[in-house]
Design a protein around this motif. Structure first.
Motif, PDB file in Angstrom:
ATOM      1  N   ALA A   2       7.252 -17.708   8.085  1.00  0.00           N
ATOM      2  CA  ALA A   2       6.037 -17.341   8.820  1.00  0.00           C
ATOM      3  C   ALA A   2       6.367 -16.629  10.134  1.00  0.00           C
ATOM      4  CB  ALA A   2       5.204 -18.588   9.093  1.00  0.00           C
ATOM      5  N   GLY A   3       5.335 -16.091  10.752  1.00  0.00           N
ATOM      6  CA  GLY A   3       5.480 -15.462  12.056  1.00  0.00           C
ATOM      7  C   GLY A   3       5.070 -14.004  12.046  1.00  0.00           C
ATOM      8  N   TYR A   4       4.406 -13.597  13.088  1.00  0.00           N
ATOM      9  CA  TYR A   4       3.870 -12.239  13.197  1.00  0.00           C
ATOM     10  C   TYR A   4       4.981 -11.200  13.146  1.00  0.00           C
ATOM     11  CZ  TYR A   4       1.690  -8.082  15.164  1.00  0.00           C
ATOM     12  OH  TYR A   4       1.235  -6.798  15.363  1.00  0.00           O
ATOM     13  N   ASP A   5       4.675 -10.084  12.508  1.00  0.00           N
ATOM     14  CA  ASP A   5       5.544  -8.910  12.510  1.00  0.00           C
ATOM     15  C   ASP A   5       4.647  -7.687  12.626  1.00  0.00           C
ATOM     16  OD1 ASP A   5       7.074  -6.575  11.091  1.00  0.00           O
ATOM     17  OD2 ASP A   5       8.606  -8.087  11.526  1.00  0.00           O
ATOM     18  N   ALA A   6       4.975  -6.791  13.543  1.00  0.00           N
ATOM     19  CA  ALA A   6       4.114  -5.628  13.800  1.00  0.00           C
ATOM     20  C   ALA A   6       3.975  -4.732  12.580  1.00  0.00           C
ATOM     21  CB  ALA A   6       4.669  -4.821  14.979  1.00  0.00           C
ATOM     22  N   ARG A   7       4.914  -4.807  11.644  1.00  0.00           N
ATOM     23  CA  ARG A   7       4.821  -4.003  10.423  1.00  0.00           C
ATOM     24  C   ARG A   7       3.772  -4.553   9.461  1.00  0.00           C
ATOM     25  NH1 ARG A   7      10.974  -4.439   8.866  1.00  0.00           N
ATOM     26  NH2 ARG A   7      10.553  -6.473   9.847  1.00  0.00           N
ATOM     27  N   ALA A   8       3.266  -5.733   9.752  1.00  0.00           N
ATOM     28  CA  ALA A   8       2.196  -6.355   8.963  1.00  0.00           C
ATOM     29  C   ALA A   8       1.058  -6.677   9.929  1.00  0.00           C
ATOM     30  CB  ALA A   8       2.698  -7.613   8.274  1.00  0.00           C
TER      31      ALA A   8
ATOM     32  N   PHE B 127      -3.537  -2.946   4.727  1.00  0.00           N
ATOM     33  CA  PHE B 127      -4.842  -3.477   5.070  1.00  0.00           C
ATOM     34  C   PHE B 127      -5.665  -4.008   3.900  1.00  0.00           C
ATOM     35  CE2 PHE B 127      -3.724  -0.522   8.462  1.00  0.00           C
ATOM     36  CZ  PHE B 127      -3.927  -1.331   9.577  1.00  0.00           C
ATOM     37  N   TYR B 128      -5.581  -3.406   2.716  1.00  0.00           N
ATOM     38  CA  TYR B 128      -6.505  -3.761   1.644  1.00  0.00           C
ATOM     39  C   TYR B 128      -5.943  -4.774   0.645  1.00  0.00           C
ATOM     40  CZ  TYR B 128      -9.700  -0.140   3.184  1.00  0.00           C
ATOM     41  OH  TYR B 128     -10.576   0.601   3.930  1.00  0.00           O
ATOM     42  N   ASN B 129      -4.646  -4.726   0.413  1.00  0.00           N
ATOM     43  CA  ASN B 129      -4.066  -5.566  -0.633  1.00  0.00           C
ATOM     44  C   ASN B 129      -3.810  -6.967  -0.087  1.00  0.00           C
ATOM     45  OD1 ASN B 129      -3.041  -6.349  -3.055  1.00  0.00           O
ATOM     46  ND2 ASN B 129      -1.116  -5.236  -2.868  1.00  0.00           N
ATOM     47  N   GLN B 130      -4.868  -7.775  -0.056  1.00  0.00           N
ATOM     48  CA  GLN B 130      -4.808  -9.078   0.606  1.00  0.00           C
ATOM     49  C   GLN B 130      -5.071 -10.234  -0.356  1.00  0.00           C
ATOM     50  OE1 GLN B 130      -4.225  -9.865   4.106  1.00  0.00           O
ATOM     51  NE2 GLN B 130      -3.288  -7.856   3.903  1.00  0.00           N
ATOM     52  N   LEU B 131      -4.695 -10.100  -1.618  1.00  0.00           N
ATOM     53  CA  LEU B 131      -4.911 -11.187  -2.571  1.00  0.00           C
ATOM     54  C   LEU B 131      -3.710 -12.125  -2.665  1.00  0.00           C
ATOM     55  CD1 LEU B 131      -6.701  -9.466  -5.601  1.00  0.00           C
ATOM     56  CD2 LEU B 131      -7.708 -10.862  -3.783  1.00  0.00           C
TER      57      LEU B 131
ATOM     58  N   THR C  12      -1.015  -0.504  -7.046  1.00  0.00           N
ATOM     59  CA  THR C  12       0.430  -0.690  -6.996  1.00  0.00           C
ATOM     60  C   THR C  12       1.149  -0.089  -8.202  1.00  0.00           C
ATOM     61  OG1 THR C  12       0.176  -2.897  -7.977  1.00  0.00           O
ATOM     62  CG2 THR C  12       0.276  -2.766  -5.581  1.00  0.00           C
ATOM     63  N   LEU C  13       0.491  -0.067  -9.366  1.00  0.00           N
ATOM     64  CA  LEU C  13       1.158   0.406 -10.583  1.00  0.00           C
ATOM     65  C   LEU C  13       0.597   1.714 -11.123  1.00  0.00           C
ATOM     66  CD1 LEU C  13       1.597  -2.928 -12.612  1.00  0.00           C
ATOM     67  CD2 LEU C  13       3.145  -1.888 -10.934  1.00  0.00           C
ATOM     68  N   GLY C  14      -0.399   2.261 -10.459  1.00  0.00           N
ATOM     69  CA  GLY C  14      -1.045   3.466 -10.966  1.00  0.00           C
ATOM     70  C   GLY C  14      -0.102   4.634 -11.173  1.00  0.00           C
ATOM     71  N   ALA C  15       0.829   4.831 -10.245  1.00  0.00           N
ATOM     72  CA  ALA C  15       1.755   5.961 -10.371  1.00  0.00           C
ATOM     73  C   ALA C  15       2.663   5.795 -11.592  1.00  0.00           C
ATOM     74  CB  ALA C  15       2.591   6.087  -9.096  1.00  0.00           C
ATOM     75  N   LEU C  16       3.057   4.558 -11.894  1.00  0.00           N
ATOM     76  CA  LEU C  16       3.871   4.320 -13.087  1.00  0.00           C
ATOM     77  C   LEU C  16       3.060   4.583 -14.350  1.00  0.00           C
ATOM     78  CD1 LEU C  16       5.665   0.992 -12.068  1.00  0.00           C
ATOM     79  CD2 LEU C  16       6.530   3.339 -11.859  1.00  0.00           C
ATOM     80  N   TRP C  17       1.811   4.175 -14.341  1.00  0.00           N
ATOM     81  CA  TRP C  17       0.935   4.348 -15.505  1.00  0.00           C
ATOM     82  C   TRP C  17       0.711   5.830 -15.816  1.00  0.00           C
ATOM     83  CZ3 TRP C  17      -3.856   6.559 -16.313  1.00  0.00           C
ATOM     84  CH2 TRP C  17      -4.529   6.187 -17.477  1.00  0.00           C
ATOM     85  N   ARG C  18       0.662   6.650 -14.785  1.00  0.00           N
ATOM     86  CA  ARG C  18       0.397   8.077 -14.989  1.00  0.00           C
ATOM     87  C   ARG C  18       1.580   8.813 -15.614  1.00  0.00           C
ATOM     88  NH1 ARG C  18      -2.551   7.043 -10.234  1.00  0.00           N
ATOM     89  NH2 ARG C  18      -4.777   7.548 -10.461  1.00  0.00           N
ATOM     90  N   ASP C  19       2.753   8.222 -15.537  1.00  0.00           N
ATOM     91  CA  ASP C  19       3.939   8.819 -16.164  1.00  0.00           C
ATOM     92  C   ASP C  19       4.022   8.254 -17.583  1.00  0.00           C
ATOM     93  OD1 ASP C  19       6.542   9.221 -17.157  1.00  0.00           O
ATOM     94  OD2 ASP C  19       7.392   9.252 -15.137  1.00  0.00           O
ATOM     95  N   PRO C  20       3.807   9.083 -18.617  1.00  0.00           N
ATOM     96  CA  PRO C  20       3.770   8.564 -19.996  1.00  0.00           C
ATOM     97  C   PRO C  20       5.012   7.770 -20.382  1.00  0.00           C
ATOM     98  CG  PRO C  20       2.962  10.814 -19.931  1.00  0.00           C
ATOM     99  CD  PRO C  20       3.520  10.532 -18.570  1.00  0.00           C
TER     100      PRO C  20
ATOM    101  N   PRO D 209       8.657  -4.305   4.193  1.00  0.00           N
ATOM    102  CA  PRO D 209       7.748  -3.164   4.320  1.00  0.00           C
ATOM    103  C   PRO D 209       6.744  -3.136   3.174  1.00  0.00           C
ATOM    104  CG  PRO D 209       9.839  -2.451   3.419  1.00  0.00           C
ATOM    105  CD  PRO D 209      10.015  -3.904   3.753  1.00  0.00           C
ATOM    106  N   ALA D 210       5.604  -2.510   3.415  1.00  0.00           N
ATOM    107  CA  ALA D 210       4.563  -2.395   2.403  1.00  0.00           C
ATOM    108  C   ALA D 210       3.907  -1.029   2.507  1.00  0.00           C
ATOM    109  CB  ALA D 210       3.523  -3.489   2.585  1.00  0.00           C
ATOM    110  N   VAL D 211       3.499  -0.490   1.368  1.00  0.00           N
ATOM    111  CA  VAL D 211       2.835   0.811   1.356  1.00  0.00           C
ATOM    112  C   VAL D 211       1.438   0.697   1.941  1.00  0.00           C
ATOM    113  CG1 VAL D 211       1.982   2.665  -0.122  1.00  0.00           C
ATOM    114  CG2 VAL D 211       4.196   1.605  -0.613  1.00  0.00           C
TER     115      VAL D 211
END
Length: 491
Positions: free
Chosen positions: A246-252, A221-225, A337-345, A216-218
């Motif tokens: 490999a192989g298609y999965d509807a969750r991706a 669509f955008y995180n394609q690097l 991906t890490l922004g929420a962790l960064w916001r917690d001092p 699973p992924a949050v």
């Protein structure tokens, strides 16, 4: 029912751990060797060589692993065969969620994280009968091409334990090179399948974008690097593991729908008349340690033996613009991906400085910054399409320097040129990543100090199988993996 073979000379533990994955798989299926014997052989070998290499972490207790191996043997006795990884030890990269097994991402924040479910790729390996013995070490959140973190420490190069193993799939590469695993998974955002493969004399394949789905992924669509992919000591092993991953999965939703069984087809083909464009250092743009280009150019000569011609090639694109594009999109991705962790001092204090820098760079971006970077990325893709009108494949080194001192966090200069970020010294890998093209790192040989280097081979869009075929033909002509075994395990 799967019948045992007639009695024959037993396989020595050395033979078991030295075997390629497909060979070992066949021995297990034909019951030439038991899963218990395989597990014993690998665990004994790991006990001998994983210190000081530090490639496999979170190693499970021997008794539990032998019990799982016994169950795999019982399944075979009942005529139940799960798949080509039946009874084969595996250790997913520590960035991948693995049910019931610590999955720390190399971060003290997640030191005690034990997922309840597998990531999709891990689930696919499990379904094929793999037994998970532990994890392979990774830098914190996979950031940086040197595998160290404050949870498990530093993974050391298989050929020189004073040097870096590369990263972020450094644990994977060293585990393969030292025969602690027969085949293994990795992942690649900025060369993380290619740089450690090159620095440890194994193969690493980054597939086409979308070939190996992440779920699973949050964000879908955008995180394609980045992309997961296979690593191994032979190209047939790479191809077989890719067929599993490999192989298609509807969750991706952006995953490719091609039948992954295509990667189980024979790899042999003729390469007469094939043209390879040598990108080198992009005409002097990239800083290169002395000897890297010369070694790779010597390796290119081996492609002549299989019928290829190699010519210097240059993309019609300003390479500094590509770097700015990369830095913007990487900032954007890591901040997400890490922004929420960064916001917690409290958690921010546990992030390494490079991770904090990435997040802060991402938070400073505007929407237009990200849009312009995506436009630049699109222009780069079109520039490579133009090159592919002349060439069948493109090639360049897998790294700009040979493995460096493992005590350094990252190289501050190359050939007298200062590196202005923690990842600028690996700029050579961003081209394939940004274009989403299939690319393999093959061994290019060793310098006078005995340090390995790799060569990247980039294929046309979605030509994954073709890239694997070229790598296989090159391996059959050179056999670097079998020619240069690390001294610590040489017999």
């Amino acid at each position: 029912m799967n019948q045992a073979l007639p009695p024959s000379a037993p396989l020595a533990p050395h033979d078991i751990v030295a075997a390629d994955a497909l060979e070992l798989s066949q021995w297990i299926r034909l019951r030439k060797v038991s899963c218990r014997e395989v597990m014993h052989a690998f665990l004994d070998h790991i006990a001998r060589v994983n210190t000081p290499a530090n490639a496999i972490v979170s190693l499970r207790e021997r008794g539990a692993l032998l019990a799982e191996a016994d169950e795999r043997d019982a399944q075979l006795a009942r005529g139940e065969y799960l798949g080509w990884l039946h009874g084969i030890p595996q250790a997913p990269k520590d960035l991948s969620a693995t049910a019931g097994l610590a999955s720390t991402q190399g971060s003290p924040i997640f030191r005690n994280e034990v997922p309840k479910t597998d990531a999709l790729m891990v689930a696919r390996l499990r379904a094929q009968g793999a037994i998970f013995i532990g994890k392979t070490n990774s830098p914190e959140f996979g950031l940086g091409s040197h595998t160290y973190n404050t949870v498990f420490g530093t993974t050391l190069n298989a050929y020189d334990p004073g040097r870096s193993a590369g990263g972020s799939s450094g644990g994977t590469a060293v585990a393969l090179a030292l025969r602690m695993l027969p085949v293994a998974d990795g992942s690649d955002m900025m060369g993380s399948l290619r740089n450690p493969a090159g620095w440890n004399n194994v193969f690493g394949f980054r597939p086409s974008q979308g070939r190996v789905p992440a779920a699973p992924a949050v964000d879908l669509f955008y995180n394609q690097l980045g992309s997961a992919g296979p690593m191994g000591r032979s190209v047939p092993d790479l191809a077989m593991l890719l067929a599993t991953q490999a192989g298609y999965d509807a969750r991706a939703p952006l995953s490719l729908g091609d039948d992954p069984a295509q990667f189980t087809a024979p790899l042999a083909r003729e390469f007469g008349g094939t043209r390879i464009g040598w990108l080198g250092d992009y005409g002097g743009y990239l800083a290169m340690e002395d000897g890297v280009l010369a070694l790779c150019e010597t390796a290119l000569g081996d492609f002549g033996a299989i019928g290829c011609t190699v010519e210097a090639a240059r993309p019609d694109y300003p390479m500094e613009k590509l770097w700015e594009c990369w830095r913007t999109l990487r900032h954007f991705s890591v901040a997400g991906t890490l922004g929420a962790l960064w916001r917690d001092p409290a958690k921010r204090a546990l992030l390494k400085p490079e991770a904090q820098w990435e997040v802060e760079g991402g938070l400073a971006l505007s929407g237009e910054d990200v849009w312009q970077a995506s436009v630049a990325r699109s222009q780069w893709y079109n520039a490579l399409l133009a090159l592919f009108e002349q060439y069948d494949y493109l090639a360049l080194p897998s790294a700009q320097i040979f493995p460096f001192d493992a005590n350094e966090h990252w190289p501050k200069s190359i050939a007298g040129r200062a590196m202005d970020t923690y990842h600028r010294w690996m700029e050579v890998v961003i081209g394939a990543s940004l274009a989403g093209l299939p690319v393999v790192s093959v061994p290019a040989g060793f310098n006078a100090q005995g340090l390995p280097m790799g060569l990247q081979l980039i294929g046309k869009p979605r030509a994954d199988f073709s890239v694997l075929q070229l790598a296989n033909a090159y391996d059959e002509a050179t056999r670097w993996v079998k020619r240069r075994v690390p001294a610590s395990i040489a017999v």
